[in-house]
Design a protein around this motif. Structure first.
Motif, PDB file in Angstrom:
ATOM      1  N   ILE A 299       0.834  -1.208   0.000  1.00 15.41           N
ATOM      2  CA  ILE A 299       0.000   0.000   0.000  1.00 15.41           C
ATOM      3  C   ILE A 299       0.865   1.253   0.000  1.00 15.41           C
ATOM      4  CG2 ILE A 299      -1.661   1.320   1.383  1.00 15.41           C
ATOM      5  CD1 ILE A 299      -2.887  -1.398   2.167  1.00 15.41           C
ATOM      6  N   ILE A 300       1.927   1.248   0.779  1.00 14.87           N
ATOM      7  CA  ILE A 300       2.838   2.405   0.799  1.00 14.87           C
ATOM      8  C   ILE A 300       3.527   2.559  -0.557  1.00 14.87           C
ATOM      9  CG2 ILE A 300       4.979   3.291   1.810  1.00 14.87           C
ATOM     10  CD1 ILE A 300       4.017   2.059   4.485  1.00 14.87           C
ATOM     11  N   GLY A 301       3.928   1.455  -1.162  1.00 19.66           N
ATOM     12  CA  GLY A 301       4.531   1.508  -2.496  1.00 19.66           C
ATOM     13  C   GLY A 301       3.556   2.012  -3.546  1.00 19.66           C
ATOM     14  N   ALA A 302       2.303   1.580  -3.470  1.00 17.67           N
ATOM     15  CA  ALA A 302       1.290   2.056  -4.415  1.00 17.67           C
ATOM     16  C   ALA A 302       1.052   3.550  -4.227  1.00 17.67           C
ATOM     17  CB  ALA A 302      -0.016   1.282  -4.226  1.00 17.67           C
ATOM     18  N   PHE A 303       1.081   4.011  -2.995  1.00 13.75           N
ATOM     19  CA  PHE A 303       0.921   5.450  -2.739  1.00 13.75           C
ATOM     20  C   PHE A 303       2.101   6.236  -3.324  1.00 13.75           C
ATOM     21  CE2 PHE A 303       1.495   9.218  -0.050  1.00 13.75           C
ATOM     22  CZ  PHE A 303       0.263   9.826  -0.257  1.00 13.75           C
ATOM     23  N   GLY A 304       3.301   5.706  -3.145  1.00 17.04           N
ATOM     24  CA  GLY A 304       4.472   6.368  -3.717  1.00 17.04           C
ATOM     25  C   GLY A 304       4.431   6.377  -5.234  1.00 17.04           C
ATOM     26  N   TYR A 305       4.033   5.248  -5.835  1.00 10.87           N
ATOM     27  CA  TYR A 305       3.921   5.177  -7.293  1.00 10.87           C
ATOM     28  C   TYR A 305       2.843   6.134  -7.797  1.00 10.87           C
ATOM     29  CZ  TYR A 305       3.442   3.265 -11.977  1.00 10.87           C
ATOM     30  OH  TYR A 305       3.377   3.127 -13.336  1.00 10.87           O
ATOM     31  N   MET A 306       1.769   6.266  -7.034  1.00  8.85           N
ATOM     32  CA  MET A 306       0.710   7.199  -7.404  1.00  8.85           C
ATOM     33  C   MET A 306       1.255   8.625  -7.459  1.00  8.85           C
ATOM     34  SD  MET A 306      -2.809   8.078  -5.355  1.00  8.85           S
ATOM     35  CE  MET A 306      -1.907   8.822  -4.013  1.00  8.85           C
ATOM     36  N   ASN A 307       2.093   8.984  -6.523  1.00  9.88           N
ATOM     37  CA  ASN A 307       2.676  10.328  -6.522  1.00  9.88           C
ATOM     38  C   ASN A 307       3.660  10.518  -7.675  1.00  9.88           C
ATOM     39  OD1 ASN A 307       1.265  11.376  -4.346  1.00  9.88           O
ATOM     40  ND2 ASN A 307       2.702  10.502  -2.871  1.00  9.88           N
ATOM     41  N   VAL A 308       4.409   9.487  -8.016  1.00 13.67           N
ATOM     42  CA  VAL A 308       5.337   9.579  -9.153  1.00 13.67           C
ATOM     43  C   VAL A 308       4.556   9.769 -10.455  1.00 13.67           C
ATOM     44  CG1 VAL A 308       6.982   8.246 -10.542  1.00 13.67           C
ATOM     45  CG2 VAL A 308       7.213   8.297  -8.062  1.00 13.67           C
ATOM     46  N   VAL A 309       3.479   9.006 -10.628  1.00  7.64           N
ATOM     47  CA  VAL A 309       2.667   9.125 -11.831  1.00  7.64           C
ATOM     48  C   VAL A 309       1.986  10.495 -11.873  1.00  7.64           C
ATOM     49  CG1 VAL A 309       0.679   8.176 -13.069  1.00  7.64           C
ATOM     50  CG2 VAL A 309       2.349   6.647 -12.065  1.00  7.64           C
ATOM     51  N   ARG A 310       1.578  11.011 -10.717  1.00  5.38           N
ATOM     52  CA  ARG A 310       0.970  12.346 -10.667  1.00  5.38           C
ATOM     53  C   ARG A 310       1.960  13.412 -11.116  1.00  5.38           C
ATOM     54  NH1 ARG A 310       1.556  16.187  -7.201  1.00  5.38           N
ATOM     55  NH2 ARG A 310       2.378  14.808  -5.619  1.00  5.38           N
ATOM     56  N   GLN A 311       3.207  13.294 -10.688  1.00  7.37           N
ATOM     57  CA  GLN A 311       4.223  14.254 -11.115  1.00  7.37           C
ATOM     58  C   GLN A 311       4.474  14.159 -12.615  1.00  7.37           C
ATOM     59  OE1 GLN A 311       7.556  13.317  -8.614  1.00  7.37           O
ATOM     60  NE2 GLN A 311       6.784  14.506  -6.880  1.00  7.37           N
ATOM     61  N   LYS A 312       4.518  12.940 -13.148  1.00 12.26           N
ATOM     62  CA  LYS A 312       4.687  12.777 -14.600  1.00 12.26           C
ATOM     63  C   LYS A 312       3.494  13.337 -15.353  1.00 12.26           C
ATOM     64  CE  LYS A 312       7.656   8.705 -14.652  1.00 12.26           C
ATOM     65  NZ  LYS A 312       7.779   7.300 -15.097  1.00 12.26           N
ATOM     66  N   ARG A 313       2.302  13.118 -14.813  1.00  8.01           N
ATOM     67  CA  ARG A 313       1.089  13.649 -15.438  1.00  8.01           C
ATOM     68  C   ARG A 313       1.099  15.166 -15.464  1.00  8.01           C
ATOM     69  NH1 ARG A 313      -3.956  13.980 -11.894  1.00  8.01           N
ATOM     70  NH2 ARG A 313      -2.651  15.703 -11.275  1.00  8.01           N
ATOM     71  N   ASP A 314       1.495  15.776 -14.346  1.00  6.03           N
ATOM     72  CA  ASP A 314       1.561  17.240 -14.281  1.00  6.03           C
ATOM     73  C   ASP A 314       2.592  17.786 -15.266  1.00  6.03           C
ATOM     74  OD1 ASP A 314      -0.383  17.164 -12.342  1.00  6.03           O
ATOM     75  OD2 ASP A 314       1.010  17.477 -10.662  1.00  6.03           O
ATOM     76  N   LYS A 315       3.718  17.108 -15.382  1.00  2.00           N
ATOM     77  CA  LYS A 315       4.750  17.537 -16.332  1.00  2.00           C
ATOM     78  C   LYS A 315       4.255  17.415 -17.772  1.00  2.00           C
ATOM     79  CE  LYS A 315       9.426  16.600 -17.879  1.00  2.00           C
ATOM     80  NZ  LYS A 315      10.529  15.657 -17.883  1.00  2.00           N
ATOM     81  N   ALA A 316       3.585  16.305 -18.082  1.00  2.00           N
ATOM     82  CA  ALA A 316       3.055  16.119 -19.438  1.00  2.00           C
ATOM     83  C   ALA A 316       1.972  17.149 -19.745  1.00  2.00           C
ATOM     84  CB  ALA A 316       2.494  14.701 -19.589  1.00  2.00           C
ATOM     85  N   GLU A 317       1.155  17.479 -18.755  1.00  2.00           N
ATOM     86  CA  GLU A 317       0.123  18.498 -18.963  1.00  2.00           C
ATOM     87  C   GLU A 317       0.749  19.860 -19.226  1.00  2.00           C
ATOM     88  OE1 GLU A 317      -3.887  20.234 -16.789  1.00  2.00           O
ATOM     89  OE2 GLU A 317      -2.321  19.305 -15.569  1.00  2.00           O
ATOM     90  N   LYS A 318       1.791  20.185 -18.490  1.00  2.00           N
ATOM     91  CA  LYS A 318       2.463  21.468 -18.686  1.00  2.00           C
ATOM     92  C   LYS A 318       3.114  21.536 -20.068  1.00  2.00           C
ATOM     93  CE  LYS A 318       5.994  24.474 -16.600  1.00  2.00           C
ATOM     94  NZ  LYS A 318       6.133  25.181 -17.829  1.00  2.00           N
ATOM     95  N   GLU A 319       3.778  20.456 -20.487  1.00  2.00           N
ATOM     96  CA  GLU A 319       4.399  20.425 -21.819  1.00  2.00           C
ATOM     97  C   GLU A 319       3.349  20.579 -22.908  1.00  2.00           C
ATOM     98  OE1 GLU A 319       6.509  16.752 -21.989  1.00  2.00           O
ATOM     99  OE2 GLU A 319       8.208  17.498 -20.810  1.00  2.00           O
ATOM    100  N   PHE A 320       2.234  19.865 -22.766  1.00  2.00           N
ATOM    101  CA  PHE A 320       1.166  19.948 -23.752  1.00  2.00           C
ATOM    102  C   PHE A 320       0.591  21.357 -23.804  1.00  2.00           C
ATOM    103  CE2 PHE A 320      -3.545  19.812 -24.004  1.00  2.00           C
ATOM    104  CZ  PHE A 320      -3.649  19.685 -25.369  1.00  2.00           C
ATOM    105  N   HIS A 321       0.303  21.917 -22.643  1.00  2.00           N
ATOM    106  CA  HIS A 321      -0.304  23.253 -22.600  1.00  2.00           C
ATOM    107  C   HIS A 321       0.664  24.306 -23.146  1.00  2.00           C
ATOM    108  CE1 HIS A 321      -3.040  26.365 -21.352  1.00  2.00           C
ATOM    109  NE2 HIS A 321      -2.084  26.938 -20.646  1.00  2.00           N
ATOM    110  N   ASP A 322       1.941  24.208 -22.810  1.00  2.00           N
ATOM    111  CA  ASP A 322       2.926  25.171 -23.320  1.00  2.00           C
ATOM    112  C   ASP A 322       3.052  25.095 -24.838  1.00  2.00           C
ATOM    113  OD1 ASP A 322       3.378  26.017 -20.750  1.00  2.00           O
ATOM    114  OD2 ASP A 322       5.277  24.932 -20.507  1.00  2.00           O
ATOM    115  N   LEU A 323       3.111  23.876 -25.379  1.00  2.00           N
ATOM    116  CA  LEU A 323       3.220  23.729 -26.828  1.00  2.00           C
ATOM    117  C   LEU A 323       1.956  24.226 -27.531  1.00  2.00           C
ATOM    118  CD1 LEU A 323       4.970  22.707 -29.170  1.00  2.00           C
ATOM    119  CD2 LEU A 323       3.898  20.472 -28.865  1.00  2.00           C
ATOM    120  N   ARG A 324       0.812  23.946 -26.939  1.00  2.00           N
ATOM    121  CA  ARG A 324      -0.453  24.406 -27.513  1.00  2.00           C
ATOM    122  C   ARG A 324      -0.525  25.933 -27.513  1.00  2.00           C
ATOM    123  NH1 ARG A 324      -5.472  25.728 -25.940  1.00  2.00           N
ATOM    124  NH2 ARG A 324      -4.931  25.631 -23.751  1.00  2.00           N
TER     125      ARG A 324
END
Length: 152
Positions: A87-112
């Motif tokens: 459960i702790i590992g899944a929580f940590g992985y969730m935060n890593v994926v959230r950071q990647k998602r935020d970065k991808a959203e920023k890249e997409f929005h900046d390029l757009r």
């Protein structure tokens, strides 16, 4: 993929096509990471909820008379440690994926936004400027990417 977005009747230069394809690629990457984040988040919530219900029914209620007994029963089972680490590992992985998602959203929005700012240069002549609206509508309807305004 290019034919459905850019029919042959539209005369677009290579740069405009590449930038539009890059925007679509960034949007698909963002959508993939957003879905993965939701999946991992709901798995983490569900697993934690089920685990704590199980702990409550099998450890807290039967041994509620003494915290020391409750703790010793909890520690005796090594499965509890593995489930807790999962459960702790899944929580940590969730935060890593959230950071990647935020970065991808920023890249997409900046390029757009950059494409919207430079659209006057990319669609310079009057022929392509007239079909720009049709291309934007096609991209909006197909990929849910708004190229008319910078607001999300």
């Amino acid at each position: 993929m290019e034919r459905s977005i850019f029919p042959e009747s539209y005369e677009l230069d290579g740069t405009t096509k590449k930038v539009l394809l890059k925007i679509i690629e960034k949007k698909e990457k963002y959508d993939k990471l957003k879905n993965r984040h939701l999946l991992v988040m709901w798995f983490t919530i569900f697993a934690a909820f089920c685990y704590f219900i199980w702990l409550y029914k099998h450890i807290a209620i039967p041994y509620s008379h003494s915290f020391a007994v409750m703790f010793s029963v909890y520690v005796q089972e090594t499965l509890n440690l593995y489930i807790l680490l999962l459960i702790i590992g899944a929580f940590g992985y969730m935060n890593v994926v959230r950071q990647k998602r935020d970065k991808a959203e920023k890249e997409f929005h900046d390029l757009r936004c950059e494409f919207i700012d430079k659209s006057k240069d990319l669609f310079g002549n009057s022929e392509t400027w007239n079909v720009r609206h049709e291309i934007y509508n096609t991209i909006k309807n197909t990929y849910d990417i708004n190229l008319f305004h910078q607001a999300k």
